[in-house]
Design a protein around this motif. Structure first.
Motif, PDB file in Angstrom:
ATOM      1  N   THR A 114       0.821  -1.228   0.000  1.00 34.22           N
ATOM      2  CA  THR A 114       0.000   0.000   0.000  1.00 34.22           C
ATOM      3  C   THR A 114       0.841   1.258   0.000  1.00 34.22           C
ATOM      4  OG1 THR A 114      -0.134  -0.053   2.424  1.00 34.22           O
ATOM      5  CG2 THR A 114      -1.888  -1.161   1.207  1.00 34.22           C
ATOM      6  N   GLU A 115       2.097   1.138   0.410  1.00 30.51           N
ATOM      7  CA  GLU A 115       2.939   2.335   0.494  1.00 30.51           C
ATOM      8  C   GLU A 115       4.402   1.912   0.482  1.00 30.51           C
ATOM      9  OE1 GLU A 115       3.778   6.138   3.537  1.00 30.51           O
ATOM     10  OE2 GLU A 115       2.267   4.615   4.010  1.00 30.51           O
ATOM     11  N   ILE A 116       5.232   2.747  -0.168  1.00 31.74           N
ATOM     12  CA  ILE A 116       6.674   2.526  -0.184  1.00 31.74           C
ATOM     13  C   ILE A 116       7.348   3.812   0.287  1.00 31.74           C
ATOM     14  CG2 ILE A 116       8.701   1.986  -1.577  1.00 31.74           C
ATOM     15  CD1 ILE A 116       6.934   0.465  -3.480  1.00 31.74           C
ATOM     16  N   ARG A 117       8.180   3.692   1.345  1.00 28.99           N
ATOM     17  CA  ARG A 117       8.888   4.847   1.876  1.00 28.99           C
ATOM     18  C   ARG A 117      10.385   4.613   1.788  1.00 28.99           C
ATOM     19  NH1 ARG A 117       5.576   4.881   7.113  1.00 28.99           N
ATOM     20  NH2 ARG A 117       7.483   3.869   7.812  1.00 28.99           N
ATOM     21  N   LEU A 118      11.123   5.698   1.535  1.00 31.40           N
ATOM     22  CA  LEU A 118      12.580   5.619   1.490  1.00 31.40           C
ATOM     23  C   LEU A 118      13.132   6.042   2.843  1.00 31.40           C
ATOM     24  CD1 LEU A 118      15.185   5.135  -0.128  1.00 31.40           C
ATOM     25  CD2 LEU A 118      15.106   7.555  -0.817  1.00 31.40           C
ATOM     26  N   ASP A 119      13.940   5.193   3.454  1.00 32.80           N
ATOM     27  CA  ASP A 119      14.542   5.461   4.755  1.00 32.80           C
ATOM     28  C   ASP A 119      16.041   5.196   4.635  1.00 32.80           C
ATOM     29  OD1 ASP A 119      14.824   6.048   7.392  1.00 32.80           O
ATOM     30  OD2 ASP A 119      13.577   4.427   8.159  1.00 32.80           O
TER      31      ASP A 119
END
Length: 344
Positions: free
Chosen positions: A68-73
């Protein structure tokens, strides 16, 4: 019902909490902020540039359908993709698109990179609720070698650096817990929580019971709107043999009338109507019995006995109810001259 007793209980609870609120707030304002700071040994920036993340390609990695979501960390200056799979998550190294495996050496490396103190080799694993981070399922705690009990907390599932803690931050958390009435373990430091709501409800109940006490005392004649006549507003008190002990100008209540200048009539509950030590026998027509009278004295109310603390200003004749009261009265008179307590 004896609303005064409930009002005193509620006032005691609310008063204690107010003292904790004032004391903790004063302590937070007086203690040096540097002492409460747990980040004095924290490394703010490693200075290492982050590797460039790779883009997703269908032939390189297949993403689950429920993403549902992709975040860059980033972890240790290395890019990480956080894939949200509903309530779960998946972490990939963004420079290689391979799954990130958080083992103990990597967790220790994350903790060590954030502090300029040596850490113990073996971490302690704790539930997030016990460390003040309820959103974390498991927390790796690394202790540092110093005299302030410094600890580094890392989320064991995501690798996120959660916090540095030491004796200063522990004291600050305790004071904030007392100040915000946040006594639920694992709740973190919050404001609008169950403790605040319970305190607000207790305060509201204290106001409600206070209003009922005022109403009951109004009904009992405690509050007189007319001006007292010094020549007629007298209460006469007699002993068991009918000897007059003194005359008193009528006050707010029978108990306060007699004990205005010297505690001649014993009491332990402070006017709460529960100890029964201030019982008097009315020689003239007694006032209507209150619920406290009936509960404490039972059938004795038919004999003209009433609790002095439960009745307002009274002009007439009353006598003591027992020998113990007589002994207490004469003992008090020996301590202070009767003439200084009686208005004839």
């Amino acid at each position: 019902m004896n609303w005064l007793k409930w009002h005193l209980y509620l006032a005691t609870l609310c008063g204690l909490q107010m003292l904790l609120w004032l004391g903790s707030g004063l302590a937070l304002s007086l203690i040096d902020e540097e002492y409460l700071d747990s980040n004095r040994n924290r490394v703010r920036d490693t200075g290492m540039p982050m590797n460039a993340p790779r883009h997703f390609h269908a032939n390189e990695v297949s993403l689950p359908a429920q993403v549902t979501e992709i975040r860059l960390d980033s972890i240790l200056s290395r890019p990480v993709y956080r894939l949200m799979l509903g309530e779960k998550s998946l972490s990939l190294w963004a420079d290689t698109l391979t799954p990130m495996v958080l083992d103990e050496p990597l967790l220790r490396q994350i903790a060590a990179a954030s502090i300029n103190l040596p850490l113990e080799e073996q971490p302690q694993y704790l539930p997030g609720d016990e460390t003040g981070f309820p959103a974390s399922v498991k927390v790796a705690l690394f202790k540092a070698y110093n005299d302030r009990n410094t600890r580094v907390l890392v989320d064991a599932d995501s690798g996120k650096l959660l916090a540095h803690k030491d004796i200063g931050s522990d004291l600050k958390e305790l004071l904030l817990m007392l100040h915000f009435m946040d006594y639920a373990p694992g709740n973190g430091i919050a404001f609008n929580h169950l403790g605040i709501r319970i305190f607000a409800l207790l305060t509201l109940l204290m106001v409600f019971t206070g209003a009922l006490v005022v109403w009951q005392r109004w009904q009992g004649g405690f509050y007189l709107l007319r001006k007292a006549d010094a020549n007629s507003q007298h209460l006469s008190v007699f002993d068991l043999k009918g000897n007059e002990l003194g005359q008193f100008c009528a006050g707010p209540s029978l108990l306060e009338t007699i004990n205005a200048n010297n505690p001649l009539l014993p009491t332990q509950c402070g006017g709460g109507g529960s100890c029964g030590l201030c019982t008097l026998v009315f020689i003239d027509t007694p006032p209507a019995a209150t619920e406290a009278d009936i509960k404490r004295l039972g059938e004795k109310v038919e004999q003209g006995q009433r609790l002095a603390c439960q009745h307002g200003a009274y002009t007439g004749r009353v006598r003591l109810a027992n020998k113990a009261q007589e002994r207490y009265w004469h003992k008090q008179c020996q301590i202070s001259e009767p003439s200084s307590n009686e208005n004839v």
